[in-house]
Design an enzyme around this catalytic site. Sequence first.
Site, PDB file in Angstrom:
ATOM      1  N   GLY A 167       0.667  -1.125   0.112  1.00 53.26           N
ATOM      2  CA  GLY A 167       0.185  -0.163   0.439  1.00 53.26           C
ATOM      3  C   GLY A 167       1.198   1.118   0.170  1.00 53.26           C
ATOM      4  N   ARG A 226       0.676  -5.181  -5.419  1.00 51.23           N
ATOM      5  CA  ARG A 226       0.764  -5.855  -4.701  1.00 51.23           C
ATOM      6  C   ARG A 226       0.966  -7.029  -5.652  1.00 51.23           C
ATOM      7  NH1 ARG A 226      -0.845  -3.981   0.552  1.00 51.23           N
ATOM      8  NH2 ARG A 226      -2.213  -2.526  -0.442  1.00 51.23           N
ATOM      9  N   ASP A 235       4.665  -4.946   6.190  1.00 55.18           N
ATOM     10  CA  ASP A 235       4.914  -5.810   6.774  1.00 55.18           C
ATOM     11  C   ASP A 235       5.657  -7.096   5.305  1.00 55.18           C
ATOM     12  OD1 ASP A 235       2.644  -6.010   6.130  1.00 55.18           O
ATOM     13  OD2 ASP A 235       2.642  -7.045   8.387  1.00 55.18           O
ATOM     14  N   THR A 260       4.587   2.209   5.742  1.00 57.45           N
ATOM     15  CA  THR A 260       2.707   2.165   5.464  1.00 57.45           C
ATOM     16  C   THR A 260       2.190   3.015   6.767  1.00 57.45           C
ATOM     17  OG1 THR A 260       1.627  -0.046   6.316  1.00 57.45           O
ATOM     18  CG2 THR A 260       4.065  -0.334   6.967  1.00 57.45           C
ATOM     19  N   ASP A 287      -0.187   1.853   8.110  1.00 56.77           N
ATOM     20  CA  ASP A 287      -0.539   0.401   9.691  1.00 56.77           C
ATOM     21  C   ASP A 287       0.196   0.482  10.154  1.00 56.77           C
ATOM     22  OD1 ASP A 287      -2.474  -0.335   7.847  1.00 56.77           O
ATOM     23  OD2 ASP A 287      -1.674  -1.753   6.613  1.00 56.77           O
ATOM     24  N   ASP A 328       2.189  -1.486  11.440  1.00 59.40           N
ATOM     25  CA  ASP A 328       2.597  -2.553  11.829  1.00 59.40           C
ATOM     26  C   ASP A 328       3.849  -3.675  11.350  1.00 59.40           C
ATOM     27  OD1 ASP A 328       2.494  -3.222   9.175  1.00 59.40           O
ATOM     28  OD2 ASP A 328       0.500  -4.267   8.907  1.00 59.40           O
ATOM     29  N   ARG A 371      -5.160  -2.250   8.273  1.00 61.07           N
ATOM     30  CA  ARG A 371      -5.591  -4.403   7.391  1.00 61.07           C
ATOM     31  C   ARG A 371      -5.769  -4.977   9.579  1.00 61.07           C
ATOM     32  NH1 ARG A 371      -2.336  -6.274   3.356  1.00 61.07           N
ATOM     33  NH2 ARG A 371      -0.561  -5.440   4.339  1.00 61.07           N
ATOM     34  N   HIS A 383      -8.906   4.446   1.389  1.00 61.67           N
ATOM     35  CA  HIS A 383      -8.164   5.144   1.287  1.00 61.67           C
ATOM     36  C   HIS A 383      -7.748   6.113   1.266  1.00 61.67           C
ATOM     37  CE1 HIS A 383      -8.911   1.183  -0.584  1.00 61.67           C
ATOM     38  NE2 HIS A 383      -7.646   1.219  -0.569  1.00 61.67           N
TER      39      HIS A 383
END
Length: 323
Positions: free
Chosen positions: A11, A72, A103, A125, A127, A129, A171, A253
């Site tokens: 992303g 992706r 990740d 990212t 996220d 994460d 996510r 988004h």
Amino acid sequence: MKRVAVLTSGGDAPGMNAAIRAVVRRGLSLGLEVLGVRNGYTGLIAGEFVALGPRDVGGIIERGGTILGTSRCPAFRTPRGQEAAVRQLQDRDVDGVVVIGGDGSQAGACALSQRGVPVVGIASTIDNDVAGSDPTIGATTALDIALEAIDRLRVTASSHGRAFLVEVMGRRCGYLALIAGIAGGAEAIMLPEVPQSAEVVAAAIRDAYGRGKSHAIVVVAEGAEPNAAALAEYFAHHAERLGFELRATRLGHIQRGGTPGVSDRMTATLLGAAAIEQLQAGMHGNVLGMLNGKVTPTALASLAGAVKPLDPQLLRLARVLAE
Ligand code: ADP
Ligand code: F6P
């Protein structure tokens, strides 16, 4: 070392361009040739390389997204895809690769590294994460966007005495929801890490009204169970019994497309420059992130299966402050 390549993957995140710029300009300053790879691992497998000079990365530090494109790429998860990518790098005599991404992208970087390619990752990212980086490039800007939306929603929620569910991205990670919930003054927060039933959320909303509030904001992580759609359906079904009116907003988004703020630009710039310096020094197989304000390497191999936990103190504080 003569030639390095840089790619963005997964992303997109605000600040990726600032990282690309730093990689390119630091690389050139050390006399290296820098190649950009288009569209992440998809472009790596297909051999989509482009030479990057100083002017190619001019005027991008303030731009969200990634000028290189991202993807992706299921094929890169396979040995065949990875072998094709390694061949492309060998064909162009690339001595090192910088992988900017989350990740999943760093798991890909680890695979490349295990195939003998000198790789340095940069944790990027929204996220947040990736273990070993707090926060990852893009997360802070995404939070600012979420907060602006929450502030606006509270205005209309208060006018109507309504409750709002606000779904944020992330996510499987609840970081964005937790921080947006605390900084946005939410009455309740739904996180993948802390499952709660719809009835518990309903009770939190009713309690908020009972304490004299004219609104109730519930920030819901997209990975929460139940998620925002299921909660909205449940509340609509039980509206009469629950006694409040509810609307749901999915930020989606919008959180990813922002102009990077100062913190993401600085983190990206420091990590981008450091990635090149590490490759030049023969240090690779790591992802770079910011820990306690310092550029910190973490072994790519140690990330596999590692879950970045939420700060338990913040979790406790979120409950207290919702009063
Ligand atoms: P992000 O990097 O933002 O977490 P993804 O999880 O979608 O995004 O990962 C981006 C890409 O990284 C994937 O499309 C795939 O090409 C690659 N990737 C993810 N996981 C692995 C893995 N275990 N092995 C090899 N490549 C991977
Ligand atoms: O990893 C970043 C992220 O924005 C997640 O928060 C979200 O689940 C996912 O990407 C959305 O992916 P896509 O842009 O492919 O719909």
